[in-house]
Design an enzyme around this catalytic site. Structure first.
Site, PDB file in Angstrom:
ATOM      1  N   SER A 120     -58.583 -18.569  14.307  1.00 58.51           N
ATOM      2  CA  SER A 120     -58.527 -19.079  12.939  1.00 58.51           C
ATOM      3  C   SER A 120     -57.515 -18.284  12.121  1.00 58.51           C
ATOM      4  CB  SER A 120     -59.898 -18.958  12.286  1.00 58.51           C
ATOM      5  OG  SER A 120     -60.158 -17.603  11.984  1.00 58.51           O
ATOM      6  N   LYS A 121     -57.223 -18.819  10.939  1.00 59.77           N
ATOM      7  CA  LYS A 121     -56.304 -18.142  10.036  1.00 59.77           C
ATOM      8  C   LYS A 121     -56.827 -16.747   9.713  1.00 59.77           C
ATOM      9  CE  LYS A 121     -55.438 -18.498   5.233  1.00 59.77           C
ATOM     10  NZ  LYS A 121     -54.949 -17.150   5.117  1.00 59.77           N
TER      11      LYS A 121
END
Ligand code: GLU
Length: 507
Positions: free
Chosen positions: A263-264
């Protein structure tokens, strides 16, 4: 393969493109190229609530930067234009109607509030996963339970409705996935998904399969998160009497540490980008890093993504585009997720930097130098690149040493304390300066040879004298070989720097 290969990348413009999406696009691109087929870009923007301004442009620019450009689609045109689903709106309704008239779909009038109440009641009754499905549909407000007249009146009056797929009971859906083999679902696990709304918008499911069919898509290569939708899609193809494309669901890209999808936040936490280009969130103003702005070569990013989930079957790691296209097969895509490895990504960048000719690196370096107020010739910049490329990962690393552009403004205090012995060191460097002054050939080899003779004549070791020369030229102890630095900056400048060092450090 008898049918023409036509594949598509079909992102929804809901934000910046994740690196996993870039990999999906890459695998589609390689597959199309390998089979002389088409690679389409379709923008799936039916969910207007999730539309993010600028996301579509971002996707197109990202694919361009990566060098994996579609030959048909949004921004490229083609025989099946338009390729933006919001502009194809009118095309979907007849298919929703076809499904209704053939008994594969029905109108439903339950309001969002009513559905909410039922879900809450089910939760209270400890049945949390209530679904609108083959059992519950018969207790709901739809064209299967209401009298025909009432259905007609409600529609005529303009009452909002949705069209739901009528998922049959007790059937087995099987389909072949090129990565997973045969996948089997029972229809009893599937609910009656909404396909169309009375505002004239199809949902993802209807638009997706209508477009894949009408755009003559032969293979659907997409992320694993769409696997649960595949049985519904298969059933819809069956209901519409269409042949389904071949499916390939790509396993996830996982966090470098631990489990779960990359994920970011992992990127923020561990200091690497998860987006190809920088992205500014319009509502929060937050800026997310991009591979482009961080100085990565697009080819390095693509090469890294190629091997993140696909294996060539030998030890080859660096691939030209041609080699990627030749070697790529869906069969060699792994079945399980691959851990993202930021160090390996840096490694790929380093390899590509070394493979890039110094003249080309110089072109990239010159603007960076200019931004720092340093002007040099292209020829000099190429020499800098040649000298520095072995130790650099990014183009910006090539100008790590300011000393390649001007005399050191100061000398590393630790280095001086450790190596420079006042009096003795000054005298030595003075003599060495005279040797350098007398040289006609100022190549690094000559300098190196004369240096060896010099320390031998003094009966001194390399470790005692070389650091002094290095400090005088660069102000520090690390960096490329002193004789190479000397050759690059030239005789006059080398001699001048030794003189400045003596004057400064002997004070
Ligand atoms: N619009 C979907 C997405 O955003 C496409 C899924 C598919 O490729 O079928 O990923």
């Amino acid at each position: 393969m008898d049918k023409r290969v036509r594949v598509r990348f079909a992102p929804s413009p809901t934000g910046p493109l994740h690196i996993g999406g870039v990999r999906t696009a890459l695998y589609n691109y390689l597959f199309a190229k390998k089979h002389g087929g088409d690679f389409l870009l379709r923008i799936e923007d039916t969910d207007q609530g999730r539309f993010v301004h600028g996301a579509e442009e971002y996707i197109i620019e990202s694919l361009k930067w990566c060098g994996i450009e579609p030959n048909e689609g949004v921004g490229y045109g083609g025989a099946h234009a338009p390729y933006r689903q919001s502009e194809r709106k009118a095309m979907y309704k007849p298919y929703a109607e076809q499904l209704i008239s053939s008994g594969w779909a029905y109108y439903a009038f339950d309001t969002p509030e009513e559905l909410d109440t039922i879900r809450k009641q089910a939760e209270l009754a400890k049945m949390p996963n209530w679904q609108y499905n083959s059992i519950s549909r018969m207790t709901m407000k739809n064209s299967l339970t209401l009298p025909e007249d009432e259905v007609k009146t409600r529609i005529a009056k303009g009452e909002p409705y949705v069209v739901r797929f009528k998922m049959p009971r007790n059937e087995e859906v099987r389909f072949h996935d090129s990565i997973r083999g045969w996948v089997i679902f029972s229809t009893n696990e599937l609910d009656d998904k909404v396909l169309y709304k009375s505002d004239g918008m199809p949902t993802y499911h209807l638009a997706n399969i209508v477009d894949d069919h009408t755009m003559e898509i032969s293979h659907v290569i997409r992320g694993e998160e769409w696997l649960p939708s595949a049985p519904l899609h298969i059933m819809m193809y069956r209901a519409l009497g269409w042949e389904a494309p071949e499916f390939a669901h790509l396993p996830l890209i996982l966090k470098p540490d631990g489990n779960g999808k990359l994920s970011k936040r992992d990127g923020d936490r561990l200091g690497f980008p998860v987006f190809p280009l920088e992205w500014k969130d319009a509502s929060t103003g937050e800026i997310s890093n991009g591979y482009r702005e961080k100085g990565y070569f697009p080819k390095a990013v693509i090469n890294m993504l190629l091997l993140l989930g696909w294996a060539p079957g030998n030890n080859q790691e660096i691939f030209t585009e041609k080699e990627m296209i030749n070697a790529f097969t869906i069969e060699r895509i792994g079945k399980s997720g691959s851990k993202f490895d930021p160090d390996k990504t840096r490694w790929f960048n380093q390899q590509y930097l070394r493979l890039t000719p110094p003249e080309e690196l110089a072109e990239l370096l010159l603007p960076l130098l200019k931004a720092k107020g340093i002007t040099v010739t292209a020829d000099y910049a190429a020499k800098v690149c040649n000298l520095m490329s072995e130790r650099a990962v990014f183009v910006a690393d090539l100008m790590e040493g300011d000393y390649l552009f001007h005399a050191p403004a100061n000398y590393d205090a630790d280095a001086v304390a450790k190596k420079w012995k006042k009096g003795e060191s000054g005298m030595l460097m003075n003599e060495w300066k005279e040797v350098l002054t007398s040289l006609d050939d100022f190549s690094s080899t000559t300098i190196e040879n004369r240096f060896k003779e010099f320390i031998a004549s003094k009966e001194l070791g390399m470790g005692a004298v070389m650091p002094l020369f290095r400090i005088a030229l660069t102000g520090m102890l690390s960096g490329p070989s002193s004789s190479q630095v000397a050759e690059l900056i030239g005789k006059e400048e080398s001699v001048r720097r030794i003189k400045i060092a003596i004057d400064t450090l002997e004070k």
